[in-house]
Design an enzyme around this catalytic site. Structure first.
Site, short mmCIF file in Angstrom:
data_model
loop_
_atom_site.label_atom_id
_atom_site.label_comp_id
_atom_site.label_asym_id
_atom_site.label_seq_id
_atom_site.Cartn_x
_atom_site.Cartn_y
_atom_site.Cartn_z
N SER A 133 -27.88 -40.78 -7.88
CA SER A 133 -26.84 -40.98 -6.86
C SER A 133 -27.48 -41.29 -5.51
O SER A 133 -28.57 -40.84 -5.22
CB SER A 133 -26.03 -39.70 -6.70
OG SER A 133 -25.50 -39.33 -7.93
N SER A 161 -31.09 -31.33 -0.12
CA SER A 161 -31.31 -31.89 -1.45
C SER A 161 -30.01 -32.51 -1.96
O SER A 161 -28.95 -32.36 -1.36
CB SER A 161 -31.77 -30.80 -2.41
OG SER A 161 -30.65 -30.14 -2.95
N LYS A 162 -30.14 -33.20 -3.09
CA LYS A 162 -28.96 -33.89 -3.65
C LYS A 162 -27.84 -32.93 -4.00
O LYS A 162 -26.70 -33.33 -4.17
CB LYS A 162 -29.36 -34.67 -4.91
CG LYS A 162 -30.28 -35.83 -4.57
CD LYS A 162 -30.22 -36.92 -5.62
CE LYS A 162 -31.09 -38.07 -5.14
NZ LYS A 162 -30.88 -39.32 -5.79
N ARG A 163 -28.18 -31.66 -4.15
CA ARG A 163 -27.15 -30.69 -4.54
C ARG A 163 -26.38 -30.13 -3.35
O ARG A 163 -25.35 -29.52 -3.52
CB ARG A 163 -27.78 -29.53 -5.33
CG ARG A 163 -28.22 -29.93 -6.72
CD ARG A 163 -29.02 -28.83 -7.37
NE ARG A 163 -30.23 -28.52 -6.62
CZ ARG A 163 -31.35 -29.26 -6.67
NH1 ARG A 163 -31.40 -30.32 -7.44
NH2 ARG A 163 -32.40 -28.93 -5.96
#
Ligand code: GLU
Length: 459
Positions: A15, A229-231
Site C-alpha cells: 500500500s 509505520s504502515k500500521r
C-alpha cells in the site's frame, strides 16, 4: 526550462504510505518550482514482491493528489521505458562497463562490485566470521538538507544476484545516470545506501547528482514513539481517499511534513506551494504526524469550497452511508449541505451529523435527551408550539422566527424556551446547524410529524 531532472522511484510492493506520497510531492514541487522535469520510474525489479494492485494503487494515489509526471508510464519520453523490469539490456551494458574496468568479480553465483583500496580481513560481529574489508576513501555526500555527510563503504556489495537479477543499488544508479537525474530527493532511510551509490557513480566516471534526504515521519504521540509505520492510523493514502478527505487538503498536509514556509502559513494552495517550496526550508529532524492538523486543514478546505463542489464530495459520503440515492432531490440536498458546511470538519462525519435530513431513522443522542427532558416542561413546550407552526402558511426562516417570537411574547418568555426541545424532536440531538434555517429546510410536514412522534413517545 532548467536542466533540473528529478525522479520519484517507487517500488510497488504494498500500500502507498504517506511517506512515499511525500517523496513524490517534494520531487514534484521541486520540479515545478525550478521549471525542471519530473520523472516517474517504477522500480519493479523484485519480482516476488511487486504486485499489480500496488502499482494501480500508487498511480491512483498520485492522480488523486494531483501529482502528474512529465516522463513515466503513460508519458513516454526519450529516457524510457520507465519500468525497470523492461530495462535489462541497459543494465547488461552498464555491467559490462564495470567488468571491462575490472570493477567486478563473481562469488557464489553473484556478481560483486569491487571497491578500491587496500584489502584486509577482520572479524565482523554482525556476520560472526572473518570478512574481507577494503580501506576506501571516505565518500562525501552533498546533501541539500543535511549538508555534507561523510560515509565510508568498507565491503564489496552485490550488483547482480545469483538468480541473474541486477540489485537495487545497481539499477537505481544506472537509471539515475541514464535518465540524467540531477537531484535525488528521497527518504532518510536511504541515506545508508547513498555511499554505495556514490561509489558506483564514481566507478562509471559520472558526477553524482545532488542529494536531499527527507526527514522521517514520526508517529502521532497517541500511537507511540518512533517512525510511523504502515500500521499506524493515517499512514496510508488509500485511507484518506476512503474516508473522503479532500485531496487538496491531504496534499497541503503532506507538503507540511518536514517543510514549512518561512512565515509558517498553514493553508497553501497548489500555486502557493509551488511558489514557496524550497529544499532549504526542509527540516533535518523528524516530522511529527499530527492528525488534528490534518482535520483542521481539511475543515478549512471544506469551508472554502463552492457549494456545488461541496455537494459533489458530500454526496459520495452520504451515498456510502445509504442516506441518499439517485432519487434524492438535488435542490434539497444542496440546501441541507449549505447549513452543514460551516460545521463539519470531514466528510466522514457528515452522515452522522446530517442523517435526520434524509431519513426518519436517525440516532437519538442520549445526553441531549436527558438534558431536554430534565426540566419536565418539554411536552408542554411541544404542545404550545405545534399549533402555532401548524398554522403557519409561509414556511421560511423569517416566518418561523416571527412565530416563535409571537408565542414567546404572549407567554411572556423568550423564544429560546422552545428551541432545545424542537431541535431535539426534529434531529435527535442538541447541536447541529443554525436552528431556524434547519427548520426551514426540513419543511413543515417533517417538522410537525416529528413533533407529534416525540410528544407521543415521551408523554
Ligand atoms: N525504489 C526505492 C524505494 O522505493 C527508491 C529509492 C530512491 O528513491 O532512490 O525506496
Amino acid at each position: 526550462m532548467s536542466n533540473v531532472r528529478v525522479r520519484f522511484a517507487p517500488s510497488p510492493t504494498g500500500s502507498t504510505h504517506i511517506g512515499t506520497a511525500r517523496t513524490a510531492l517534494f520531487n514534484w514541487l521541486y520540479a515545478r518550482r525550478t521549471g525542471g522535469v519530473f520523472v516517474l520510474r517504477i522500480e519493479d525489479t523484485d519480482k516476488e514482491r511487486n504486485t499489480q494492485e500496488a502499482l494501480d494503487e500508487l498511480i491512483d494515489g498520485l492522480k488523486w493528489l494531483g501529482i502528474d509526471w512529465d516522463e513515466g508510464p503513460g508519458a513516454e519520453g526519450e529516457h524510457g521505458p520507465y519500468f525497470q523490469s523492461q530495462r535489462n539490456e541497459l543494465y547488461a551494458s552498464y555491467l559490462k562497463k564495470l567488468e571491462e574496468a575490472g570493477r567486478t568479480y563473481e562469488k557464489d553465483g553473484a556478481i560483486y562490485f569491487k571497491l578500491e583500496g587496500e584489502r584486509y580481513t577482520e572479524f565482523d560481529k554482525y556476520v560472526g566470521a572473518e570478512v574481507e574489508k577494503v580501506k576506501t576513501q571516505p565518500v562525501v555526500i552533498d546533501d541539500l538538507i543535511r549538508g555534507n555527510v561523510t560515509r565510508r563503504e568498507e565491503r564489496d556489495f552485490v550488483i547482480q544476484r545469483s538468480n541473474g537479477d541486477p540489485s537495487f543499488h545497481f539499477v537505481n544508479v544506472v537509471d539515475d545516470i541514464a535518465m540524467k537525474i540531477t537531484h535525488v530527493i528521497r527518504g532518510e532511510d536511504h541515506l545508508s545506501n547513498t555511499s554505495k551509490h556514490v561509489e558506483l557513480f564514481n566507478a562509471f566516471g559520472v558526477e553524482p547528482p545532488k542529494f536531499a534526504h527527507l526527514p522521517m515521519i514520526l508517529k502521532n504521540p497517541k500511537d507511540g514513539k518512533g517512525k510511523m509505520s504502515k500500521r499506524d492510523k493515517g499512514a496510508l493514502i488509500a485511507e484518506y481517499k476512503d474516508r473522503d478527505f479532500l485531496p487538496e487538503a491531504v496534499r497541503n498536509f503532506i507538503a507540511l511534513l518536514g517543510w514549512s514556509p518561512k512565515d509558517d502559513q498553514e493553508i497553501l494552495s497548489i500555486e502557493e506551494l509551488v511558489e514557496r517550496f524550497s529544499l532549504d526550508d526542509v527540516q533535518k529532524g523528524g516530522a511529527r504526524f499530527d492528525e488534528k492538523k490534518m482535520s483542521h486543514i481539511n475543515f478549512e478546505y471544506m469551508k472554502a469550497m463552492p457549494v456545488e463542489a461541496y455537494a459533489n464530495s458530500a454526496s459520495s459520503a452520504l451515498r456510502k452511508a445509504g442516506l441518499i440515492d439517485d432519487a434524492t432531490d438535488q435542490d434539497y440536498l444542496v440546501s441541507c449541505l449549505k447549513v452543514c458546511q460551516e460545521k463539519i470538519d470531514s466528510f466522514e462525519n457528515l452522515p452522522g451529523f446530517a442523517a435526520y435530513f434524509f431519513s426518519d431513522d436517525y440516532a437519538i443522542n442520549e445526553k441531549a435527551e436527558g438534558k431536554v427532558f430534565k426540566k419536565g416542561d418539554a411536552i408542554t413546550r411541544i404542545q404550545e408550539i405545534t399549533p402555532v407552526l401548524a398554522a403557519l402558511e409561509d414556511w421560511t426562516e423569517a416566518s418561523l422566527e416571527g412565530a416563535f417570537n409571537q408565542l414567546a411574547e404572549s407567554l411572556e418568555t423568550k423564544p429560546f424556551a422552545w428551541f432545545p426541545v424542537v431541535r431535539f424532536a426534529v434531529s435527535g440531538t442538541n447541536s447541529g446547524p443554525d436552528f431556524l434555517p434547519m427548520l426551514e429546510i426540513l419543511g413543515k410536514e417533517r417538522v410537525l410529524e416529528r413533533l407529534k412522534k416525540t410528544e407521543e413517545k415521551y408523554a
